[in-house]
Write an enzyme that holds these catalytic residues in place. Sequence first.
Site, PDB file in Angstrom:
ATOM      1  N   LYS A  53      70.187 -72.747 -52.586  1.00 32.24           N
ATOM      2  CA  LYS A  53      69.011 -73.240 -53.328  1.00 32.24           C
ATOM      3  C   LYS A  53      69.214 -73.392 -54.704  1.00 32.24           C
ATOM      4  CE  LYS A  53      66.671 -70.793 -49.518  1.00 32.24           C
ATOM      5  NZ  LYS A  53      66.016 -69.429 -49.112  1.00 32.24           N
ATOM      6  N   GLN A  97      64.157 -63.704 -51.427  1.00 34.53           N
ATOM      7  CA  GLN A  97      64.968 -63.962 -50.449  1.00 34.53           C
ATOM      8  C   GLN A  97      64.786 -62.902 -49.375  1.00 34.53           C
ATOM      9  OE1 GLN A  97      66.799 -66.936 -49.636  1.00 34.53           O
ATOM     10  NE2 GLN A  97      67.213 -66.048 -47.665  1.00 34.53           N
ATOM     11  N   ASP A 120      57.830 -70.780 -51.159  1.00 34.09           N
ATOM     12  CA  ASP A 120      58.040 -70.635 -49.727  1.00 34.09           C
ATOM     13  C   ASP A 120      57.119 -70.560 -48.723  1.00 34.09           C
ATOM     14  OD1 ASP A 120      61.139 -70.272 -48.991  1.00 34.09           O
ATOM     15  OD2 ASP A 120      60.990 -68.334 -49.474  1.00 34.09           O
TER      16      ASP A 120
END
Length: 283
Positions: A53, A97, A120
């Site tokens: 990422k 995460q 997200d």
Amino acid sequence: MTAQLIDGNALSKKIRADVAGRTAALKARGIQPALSIILVGEDPASQVYTRHKVNDSTETGLAATLERYPADLSEADLLRRIRELNDDPAVHGILVQLPLPRHMDSHKVIETISPAKDVDGFHVASAGALMVGQPGYWPCTPYGCMKMLESIGYDLRGKHAVVIGRSNIVGKPMALMLLQKNATVTICHSATADLKALTLQADVVVAAVGKRNVLTADMVKPGAVVIDVGMNRNDEGKLCGDVDFAGVSEVAGWITPVPGGVGPMTRAMLLVNTLEAAETMAK
Ligand code: NAP
């Protein structure tokens, strides 16, 4: 029939090029789009994902910061840090995460992220916005699948789409996105009585289960579009999806490969969401 491939690598490259161009335009106005990634603990897969990422971001001109914390970080400290990032005008996207260590309530953590920075798309406000058709960040994996359908010019109106899997991050949002495009949607799961009877009726099948060979050639209507979200290992230890690719390719009209399908698209859509967060805040 031999299915045409929907190439996630090629499509994600185009999307990244677009992100790079729009990022450059924002930078020319003095705005540096920025993503903050938080990793708690040492989970090996999470370390790889977060590294990707960061690299994906910097390659397209986005600024990305990876903050690493030990597995025993307290939940209160994590929430405090998220609130600081929420208040930081130089940060446009925040990503925590998952999975988090067991002592943390991941729902509480995700709900602490400002919906305006929830790139997200996991916040309940983002899920609610998708549900009612309001603007909000869409989870990257189903969003990437929608881009793949768009890339082949597929008109979903009136088509029957079967989604196998009902997770909050893939199956359910996927179904809502298909519904928004006027498909008729069936969501299947582990208790679905006769999966084959349903998939055989489907114009589009999205497999998001996490088990090899969930979808085989005898379960697919000739010409159907098959999107394989699954990520599994085969007997040789190689990455494979949920779909029996060799068999289904003989029946389907379009198919996504694993690797090189949904995976790179998921990565690309995080960049899109981050850029769009920066563009929105710059308005
Ligand atoms: P998940 O939370 O484990 O959900 C799996 C779903 O599959 C559940 O809804 C489950 O039903 C259903 N299921 C299990 N066995 C089934 C069966 N035999 N027939 C029909 N449905 C069945 O998984 P997830 O997070 O959605 O991920 C799914 C897969 O996608 C995994 O392989 C994951 O690694 C992959 N993935 C890939 C990407 C990417 O970027 N390529 C991103 C995210 C996820 P119940 O709800 O009844 O248990």
